[in-house]
Design a protein around this motif. Structure first.
Motif: not given
Length: 143
Positions: A39-63
């Motif tokens: 994203y860019f702040d009001r001054d136009g400076k670029k910021h880079e971050e990362a979100d870390f999303i925990p995901v769960t799957t079940y059954g055949k998809q999990a395997e």
């Protein structure tokens, strides 16, 4: 009143998938997906971050996830968000439960390092086996 509870993310798996089995015997896989946020702040400076999303799957998809996803794999995940709360501990959070996982990118000779590096070309037996197993697993999930 209609309700919608969905999420869609595209990112990279941060470490190898953990496969467990629930008391009922149902396979359950957990992994974390790093999603870039630029994203860019009001001054136009670029910021880079990362979100870390925990995901769960079940059954055949999990395997399948445990078999085909490795650290660095690029993946698209769609599913629903479930909240939880433990009153005695006064804590809560969210679980991201995948309903669909799409593996992006191609396999390569350096699977432990993720999707970076050179891809294997046609005619490589290991590559062909991986593609065949992947295709068969995908057919099993869609049934």
């Amino acid at each position: 009143m209609a309700s919608i509870n969905t999420f869609t993310i595209v990112g990279n798996v941060t470490k190898d998938v953990e496969l467990r089995h629930m008391p009922s015997g149902t396979p359950s896989a957990t992994f974390t997906v790093a999603v870039d946020n630029v994203y860019f702040d009001r001054d136009g400076k670029k910021h880079e971050e990362a979100d870390f999303i925990p995901v769960t799957t079940y059954g055949k998809q999990a395997e399948n996830d445990a078999k085909f996803l490795k650290k660095g794999s690029t993946v698209a995940v769609m599913g629903r968000i479930r909240s939880w709360y433990k009153p005695a501990e006064r804590k809560g959070g969210f679980n991201f439960e995948a309903e669909r996982v799409q593996y992006l990118g191609k396999p390569n000779s350096n699977r432990a390092g993720g999707d970076a590096g050179q891809q294997q070309g046609p005619g490589n037996a290991e590559h062909d086996d991986w593609i065949r197993d992947y295709d068969n697993a995908e057919q099993g999930v869609r049934r």
